[in-house]
Scaffold this active site. Structure first.
Site, mmCIF file in Angstrom:
data_model
loop_
_atom_site.group_PDB
_atom_site.id
_atom_site.type_symbol
_atom_site.label_atom_id
_atom_site.label_comp_id
_atom_site.label_asym_id
_atom_site.label_seq_id
_atom_site.Cartn_x
_atom_site.Cartn_y
_atom_site.Cartn_z
ATOM 1 N N SER A 149 0.760 -1.142 -0.162
ATOM 2 C CA SER A 149 -0.045 -0.034 0.022
ATOM 3 C C SER A 149 0.896 1.176 -0.265
ATOM 4 C CB SER A 149 -0.988 0.074 1.016
ATOM 5 O OG SER A 149 -1.836 1.092 1.271
ATOM 6 N N ARG A 218 -12.018 7.121 9.536
ATOM 7 C CA ARG A 218 -11.757 5.707 9.362
ATOM 8 C C ARG A 218 -12.726 5.065 8.692
ATOM 9 N NH1 ARG A 218 -7.414 2.562 9.140
ATOM 10 N NH2 ARG A 218 -7.857 0.353 10.523
ATOM 11 N N ASP A 320 -9.362 -3.961 -6.067
ATOM 12 C CA ASP A 320 -9.009 -3.178 -5.296
ATOM 13 C C ASP A 320 -9.599 -2.005 -5.821
ATOM 14 O OD1 ASP A 320 -7.405 -1.116 -3.936
ATOM 15 O OD2 ASP A 320 -5.595 -2.226 -4.060
ATOM 16 N N HIS A 353 -8.567 -4.150 -1.498
ATOM 17 C CA HIS A 353 -7.160 -3.463 -1.368
ATOM 18 C C HIS A 353 -6.457 -4.224 -0.111
ATOM 19 C CE1 HIS A 353 -3.862 -0.584 -1.205
ATOM 20 N NE2 HIS A 353 -4.130 -0.310 0.242
ATOM 21 N N ASP A 354 -7.112 -4.471 1.058
ATOM 22 C CA ASP A 354 -6.606 -5.038 2.185
ATOM 23 C C ASP A 354 -6.401 -6.790 2.164
ATOM 24 O OD1 ASP A 354 -6.102 -3.106 3.840
ATOM 25 O OD2 ASP A 354 -7.603 -3.372 5.248
#
Length: 383
Positions: A149, A218, A320, A353-354
């Site tokens: 990332s 967040r 992603d 993405h994670d």
């Protein structure tokens, strides 16, 4: 203003003064790091792990801190990054609140937190601090630098600014420049923090903390870290049971996905410093390897200018949306133009993405195969 430093953290004192790319310097700055395995007598088996925005240096359990790390399944004896062979160093980014000097750290000139007096932070500064740490540990050339990332951005900057510092590179869900969508998301995250009255132009304290702003920031981040496919598969349109809803709030939480985001956000907000979040977030928006290498506006030429790299494994995830897979394709093409033998692997992971944090079945073997080779790609992988 609080720093959140895990047990077992070590520190490297940066050269003082430590200059920043955009001006300003730090005195007495330091970088937090942890290590696993043993450095060989030839000092040629070191792997540097560069993290995303929020993790600390505790990537895996070790003798100094037996608690599981954020990449526990990846690093350790017999694991894909095998610490029986490799000496692994993970650094916490400069600018963070997890041990490295950042906006929450005390300014030696005043004894008070830097807050907004911290210099304008760039990815290049983070890369330079990581390079200084590696060399301070007596390592002139890394066997490999692994960046995830934001760490993928940092890795590219490290390779560009310090030619020959690593033989190989693994770039996971990284980017050579920030794209408009990710800039827009991070801009909204920063705005949520800055518009919280408790932020008070960076002058908050633990008693008056911009909790609402950080919660919203967040939540926005978590939404982009995963894919729509995963949100649908995990939560669908399942509603909360009546005993978990607030009937006095007509617009309160109603769906399971809302409850998940709320719980995730609340676990994060008091574990990260808002000013540090602002600085690191903006550093990603500013990053463009073309500009960093003196080729402003030309990302391909910036990547092609990288020297001293032998091999690279570039991994992207089809789902992603934050660092879309075309950005990893761009990295692979640019590094090939630099004369590097590159393997590009698109992962069909539903986690977005994670995925590199949770999809051990796909990411583990990819790194194991790449790192098991020496000087060339093993069978089944073509540069």
């Amino acid at each position: 203003m609080t720093e959140f430093i895990p047990p077992g953290t070590r520190w490297f004192a940066l050269p003082s003064p430590f200059p920043f790319k955009r001006g300003g310097t730090l005195l007495g700055a330091r970088v937090a790091y942890e290590t696993w395995g043993a450095l060989s007598a030839a000092r040629d088996n070191a792997i540097l792990v560069l993290t995303g925005l929020s993790p600390d240096a505790h990537a895996a359990s070790n003798a100094d801190n037996p608690a599981p790390g954020w990449w526990e399944w990846m690093i350790g004896p017999g694991k894909p990054i095998d610490t029986e062979r490799w000496f692994v160093v993970c650094v916490n980014p400069l600018g963070s609140c997890k041990g490295s000097t950042g906006a929450a750290s005390p300014d030696p000139a005043t004894g008070q937190p830097y807050r907004l007096d911290f210099p304008d932070l760039s990815i290049e500064d983070i890369a330079d601090a990581a390079a200084a740490t590696v060399r301070g540990l007596g390592i002139e050339r890394l066997a490999c630098v692994v960046g995830n990332s934001m760490g993928g951005m940092t890795g590219l900057s490290l390779l560009a600014r310090h030619p020959g510092i690593a033989r190989d590179h693994v770039n996971i869900c990284g980017a050579a420049r920030a794209l408009p969508f990710s800039i827009a998301v991070r801009s909204l995250q920063r705005e949520a923090i800055r518009l919280d009255p408790a932020w008070d132009n960076g002058q908050y304290d633990d008693a008056h903390y911009p909790e609402s702003g950080m919660r919203i920031a967040r939540k926005l981040g978590v939404i982009t870290y995963r894919s729509a496919l995963e949100w649908h598969g995990r939560f669908g349109r399942v509603r909360l049971d009546s005993d978990r809803r607030d009937d006095d709030d007509p617009f309160g939480l109603e769906f399971e996905v809302e409850s998940y985001l709320e719980g995730h956000a609340r676990r994060f907000v008091r574990r990260y410093d808002p000013n540090c979040y602002l600085y690191l977030s903006r550093s990603m928006d500013w990053f463009d390897i073309g500009e960093s290498c003196g080729h402003a506006g030309d990302t391909h030429r910036g990547l092609a200018a990288i020297r001293g790299l032998s091999r690279a494994l570039v991994i992207g995830v089809n789902t992603d949306i934050l660092f879309p897979i075309e950005q990893q394709e761009e990295i692979a093409e640019g590094l090939r133009a630099a004369g590097c033998a590159v393997e590009f692997q698109p992962m069909p992971s539903p986690q977005g993405h994670d995925a590199f944090l949770v999809d051990a079945e796909r990411f583990g073997p990819a790194l194991r195969v790449f790192l098991s080779s020496a000087g060339s790609f093993p069978d089944g992988m073509t540069p």
